[in-house]
Design a protein around this motif. Sequence first.
Motif, PDB file in Angstrom:
ATOM      1  N   GLY A  62      -2.902   5.231  -0.377  1.00  0.00           N
ATOM      2  CA  GLY A  62      -3.753   4.686  -1.469  1.00  0.00           C
ATOM      3  C   GLY A  62      -4.332   3.424  -1.072  1.00  0.00           C
ATOM      4  O   GLY A  62      -4.418   2.736   0.057  1.00  0.00           O
ATOM      5  N   PRO A  63      -4.684   2.478  -1.904  1.00  0.00           N
ATOM      6  CA  PRO A  63      -5.209   1.130  -1.635  1.00  0.00           C
ATOM      7  C   PRO A  63      -4.499  -0.017  -1.530  1.00  0.00           C
ATOM      8  O   PRO A  63      -3.344   0.377  -2.105  1.00  0.00           O
ATOM      9  N   SER A  70     -11.888  -1.408  -4.820  1.00  0.00           N
ATOM     10  CA  SER A  70     -10.607  -0.507  -4.702  1.00  0.00           C
ATOM     11  C   SER A  70      -9.381  -1.356  -4.261  1.00  0.00           C
ATOM     12  O   SER A  70      -8.294  -0.793  -4.480  1.00  0.00           O
ATOM     13  N   GLN A  71      -9.255  -2.486  -3.684  1.00  0.00           N
ATOM     14  CA  GLN A  71      -8.089  -2.951  -3.075  1.00  0.00           C
ATOM     15  C   GLN A  71      -8.338  -4.387  -3.024  1.00  0.00           C
ATOM     16  O   GLN A  71      -9.241  -5.058  -3.135  1.00  0.00           O
ATOM     17  N   GLN A 127       0.671  -1.166  -0.015  1.00  0.00           N
ATOM     18  CA  GLN A 127      -0.075   0.126  -0.021  1.00  0.00           C
ATOM     19  C   GLN A 127       0.863   1.246  -0.055  1.00  0.00           C
ATOM     20  O   GLN A 127       1.555   1.461   1.038  1.00  0.00           O
ATOM     21  N   ILE A 128       0.579   1.909  -1.067  1.00  0.00           N
ATOM     22  CA  ILE A 128       1.503   3.187  -1.026  1.00  0.00           C
ATOM     23  C   ILE A 128       0.757   4.165   0.034  1.00  0.00           C
ATOM     24  O   ILE A 128      -0.589   4.183   0.006  1.00  0.00           O
ATOM     25  N   ARG A 145      -3.021  -3.450  -2.621  1.00  0.00           N
ATOM     26  CA  ARG A 145      -2.967  -4.072  -3.723  1.00  0.00           C
ATOM     27  C   ARG A 145      -2.260  -5.507  -3.761  1.00  0.00           C
ATOM     28  O   ARG A 145      -1.094  -5.562  -3.128  1.00  0.00           O
TER      29      ARG A 145
END
Length: 342
Positions: free
Chosen positions: A152-153, A174-175, A148-149, A155
Amino acid sequence: MCSLLRSARALATTVSLAFIFNASSVLADVPQAYALTDIGSLGGYSVPHSIDESGRITGYSYTAGGIRAFSWTQSGGMINLGSLGNDKSMAYDSNEAGTVVGTSIVNGQYRGFIWNAASGMSAVPCPPAATCSARGINSQGVVTGYTQIPGGPYRPFRWSGGELLEYLPTLGGSQGYGAGINADGMVTGVSYTADPLPHAFVSNADTQLTDLGSIDGTTSYGKAINSQGHAVGYGADLGNKSAFFWSPELGMVPLGTLGGPNSYAKGINSADIVVGQSQTRTRATGFVWSAATGMLDLNEMLLGDTGYFITAALDINDAGQITAFGKDSYGRIRTLQLTPVY
């Protein structure tokens, strides 16, 4: 009433699965008993996560310097894998080559790691500022997990070495999170749908995801996948949680419980034998399940009077060896190896 409905459904499922597996001539035998070995710790209590085809167990243990990832073998005992920095580390999986993956926390940041005896611990190449966890590795050394950045979501990823991660898509939300991977590179985990609801998924060797659905139309979580592409995990079931088995032929099959409200499948081998944790009417216990027997309490299958109580089974290899954790006669949390006796 809900408990009775789940028990009746689990019994019907066991009968139907046994018929299907018998017809396919792949019905696996569950042993009559298990011999228990306490594999020790690095000083404090220890908790396992996986057992690979060589019998290596990985997990984490408390030490004088904090929580550290470990790798244990019958010949070499328990090894402290260290960490990527000045904080804790936890191992989640290994392969027969002795490569271990997991997560190390460095100054509060989660970083995925890969470890082997020759080069020690190094970071999975997630983005520098990202949260990252490596959760599974297959016999070819391909890794899955999630990253996860900041902001952000989450991944799910698959990583085959080199400098870049291969990101998997989601189920429309989203994730997602990668949890387990088999020898063909198929990944299971959880991804959000467009609803959005978390659903268990299985990827193919490329990046296409199959939505495994859910037991009661709401949520499910994939935890492990075997060489046949069959997955296990747990999902919402009548307001509680139920372990499940999934295959393309059968879809998602709830495995029921040992009398309590909840169960969670954690591991599966190539013979479709499943292990995990279930609540009874009084407490949580480790279980083993097959289509032939249904769900069995591992504490009722130990060879002799061990003095241990198994709280959860975490993984099973193709030889039928199980790693579990529980308490000894002094109430200390211990990491255990269960060896089948036929």
